[in-house]
Write a protein that holds these residues in place. Sequence first.
Motif, PDB file in Angstrom:
ATOM      1  N   GLU A  37      22.250  -7.739  19.021  1.00  0.00           N
ATOM      2  CA  GLU A  37      23.220  -8.789  18.940  1.00  0.00           C
ATOM      3  C   GLU A  37      22.495 -10.256  18.902  1.00  0.00           C
ATOM      4  O   GLU A  37      22.635 -11.188  18.299  1.00  0.00           O
ATOM      5  CB  GLU A  37      24.289  -8.814  19.591  1.00  0.00           C
ATOM      6  N   LEU A  38      21.511 -10.405  19.779  1.00  0.00           N
ATOM      7  CA  LEU A  38      20.804 -11.575  20.203  1.00  0.00           C
ATOM      8  C   LEU A  38      19.435 -11.563  19.385  1.00  0.00           C
ATOM      9  O   LEU A  38      18.823 -12.699  19.376  1.00  0.00           O
ATOM     10  CB  LEU A  38      20.341 -11.555  21.581  1.00  0.00           C
ATOM     11  N   PRO A 103      24.706 -13.914   9.604  1.00  0.00           N
ATOM     12  CA  PRO A 103      24.770 -12.424   9.585  1.00  0.00           C
ATOM     13  C   PRO A 103      23.914 -11.991   8.477  1.00  0.00           C
ATOM     14  O   PRO A 103      23.632 -12.519   7.418  1.00  0.00           O
ATOM     15  CB  PRO A 103      26.334 -12.222   9.336  1.00  0.00           C
ATOM     16  N   ARG A 104      23.112 -11.027   8.902  1.00  0.00           N
ATOM     17  CA  ARG A 104      22.405 -10.288   8.217  1.00  0.00           C
ATOM     18  C   ARG A 104      22.774  -8.500   8.078  1.00  0.00           C
ATOM     19  O   ARG A 104      22.982  -8.116   9.370  1.00  0.00           O
ATOM     20  CB  ARG A 104      20.947 -10.475   8.573  1.00  0.00           C
ATOM     21  N   ARG A 117      22.290 -10.966  13.532  1.00  0.00           N
ATOM     22  CA  ARG A 117      22.409 -12.380  13.165  1.00  0.00           C
ATOM     23  C   ARG A 117      20.838 -12.737  13.213  1.00  0.00           C
ATOM     24  O   ARG A 117      19.833 -12.431  14.226  1.00  0.00           O
ATOM     25  CB  ARG A 117      23.259 -13.095  14.490  1.00  0.00           C
ATOM     26  N   VAL A 118      20.556 -13.607  12.462  1.00  0.00           N
ATOM     27  CA  VAL A 118      19.298 -14.171  12.104  1.00  0.00           C
ATOM     28  C   VAL A 118      19.421 -15.580  11.981  1.00  0.00           C
ATOM     29  O   VAL A 118      20.291 -16.391  11.511  1.00  0.00           O
ATOM     30  CB  VAL A 118      18.759 -13.525  10.955  1.00  0.00           C
ATOM     31  N   VAL A 129      18.691 -17.374  20.769  1.00  0.00           N
ATOM     32  CA  VAL A 129      19.564 -16.638  21.897  1.00  0.00           C
ATOM     33  C   VAL A 129      20.878 -17.586  22.294  1.00  0.00           C
ATOM     34  O   VAL A 129      22.117 -17.033  22.151  1.00  0.00           O
ATOM     35  CB  VAL A 129      18.821 -16.189  23.342  1.00  0.00           C
ATOM     36  N   ARG A 130      20.678 -18.631  22.495  1.00  0.00           N
ATOM     37  CA  ARG A 130      21.730 -19.589  23.047  1.00  0.00           C
ATOM     38  C   ARG A 130      22.923 -19.935  21.662  1.00  0.00           C
ATOM     39  O   ARG A 130      24.056 -20.053  21.835  1.00  0.00           O
ATOM     40  CB  ARG A 130      21.269 -20.856  23.783  1.00  0.00           C
ATOM     41  N   ALA A 131      22.157 -19.952  20.456  1.00  0.00           N
ATOM     42  CA  ALA A 131      22.979 -20.321  19.414  1.00  0.00           C
ATOM     43  C   ALA A 131      23.804 -19.059  19.119  1.00  0.00           C
ATOM     44  O   ALA A 131      25.105 -19.221  18.746  1.00  0.00           O
ATOM     45  CB  ALA A 131      21.993 -20.596  18.253  1.00  0.00           C
ATOM     46  N   VAL A 132      23.361 -17.938  19.187  1.00  0.00           N
ATOM     47  CA  VAL A 132      24.132 -16.668  19.104  1.00  0.00           C
ATOM     48  C   VAL A 132      25.287 -16.517  20.010  1.00  0.00           C
ATOM     49  O   VAL A 132      26.600 -16.364  19.641  1.00  0.00           O
ATOM     50  CB  VAL A 132      23.260 -15.373  19.168  1.00  0.00           C
ATOM     51  N   LEU A 133      24.997 -16.777  21.240  1.00  0.00           N
ATOM     52  CA  LEU A 133      26.097 -16.854  22.165  1.00  0.00           C
ATOM     53  C   LEU A 133      26.955 -17.964  21.929  1.00  0.00           C
ATOM     54  O   LEU A 133      28.248 -17.733  21.972  1.00  0.00           O
ATOM     55  CB  LEU A 133      25.325 -16.860  23.653  1.00  0.00           C
ATOM     56  N   ALA A 134      26.754 -19.212  21.604  1.00  0.00           N
ATOM     57  CA  ALA A 134      27.560 -20.431  21.449  1.00  0.00           C
ATOM     58  C   ALA A 134      28.359 -20.103  20.249  1.00  0.00           C
ATOM     59  O   ALA A 134      29.645 -20.148  20.113  1.00  0.00           O
ATOM     60  CB  ALA A 134      26.996 -21.512  21.452  1.00  0.00           C
ATOM     61  N   THR A 135      27.779 -19.340  19.251  1.00  0.00           N
ATOM     62  CA  THR A 135      28.429 -19.009  17.914  1.00  0.00           C
ATOM     63  C   THR A 135      29.541 -17.971  18.225  1.00  0.00           C
ATOM     64  O   THR A 135      30.655 -18.086  17.878  1.00  0.00           O
ATOM     65  CB  THR A 135      27.563 -18.604  16.833  1.00  0.00           C
ATOM     66  N   ALA A 136      29.178 -16.916  19.079  1.00  0.00           N
ATOM     67  CA  ALA A 136      29.967 -15.973  19.433  1.00  0.00           C
ATOM     68  C   ALA A 136      31.336 -16.582  20.174  1.00  0.00           C
ATOM     69  O   ALA A 136      32.628 -16.049  19.980  1.00  0.00           O
ATOM     70  CB  ALA A 136      29.347 -14.875  20.220  1.00  0.00           C
ATOM     71  N   ALA A 137      31.025 -17.559  21.228  1.00  0.00           N
ATOM     72  CA  ALA A 137      32.216 -18.157  22.047  1.00  0.00           C
ATOM     73  C   ALA A 137      33.138 -18.754  20.841  1.00  0.00           C
ATOM     74  O   ALA A 137      34.167 -18.573  21.147  1.00  0.00           O
ATOM     75  CB  ALA A 137      31.666 -19.023  22.887  1.00  0.00           C
TER      76      ALA A 137
END
Length: 191
Positions: A37-38, A103-104, A117-118, A129-137
């Motif tokens: 995921e990250l 998304p990929r 996610r890329v 890593v932080r962008a993926v987590l922020a986007t998920a939030a």
Amino acid sequence: MLVLEFVNTVHARRGRPGDDLSDVEGMTAWGLAHAAELGLGPSFAASEELRHEVVRLRQAVRALFARAVAPGPASGADVTRLPGFTESLALVNATALAAPVAPRLEWPREGAPVATRVLTGESGESARVRAVLATAAIEFLAGPYGEQLRTCGSSPCVLYFVKERPRQEWCSVRCGNRARAARHYHQHKAH
């Protein structure tokens, strides 16, 4: 859900507070457990700087979760130590924008397709890593699950969960059993 697992890295086990991201080893283990995921490789090793920035983001997301469950109670784990709402909202939005992800679809020869996610541009591992987590939030809070976000009603549990049934009050069967047993004890102790 990645964002729930992220905010619930703050927890209570046997009545004692815990933090899965309290050190670099914990951050590395959590990152590797969520590597797909990250967008992390098997050799991922967190730095203290990455851990610090991820914990800062987690506290901002927890502040947004506290607002989302209002007027119900926020998680008692750290509610007095959370940053302000405006500051938290700004951090989450800025973090998501700092390293846009998309998304990929990956489809192995044997097996089902998997969405990962890329990064859509050049950026470092920490920013990704932080962008993926922020986007998920952001997606969680603005999506259909945001309205079902709750704080577990069992003491000493401090987890957030998605309410899936109309009468659901607890994050798990274990917490429900603990709460019912405590209520039964207090009702019969008074007599």
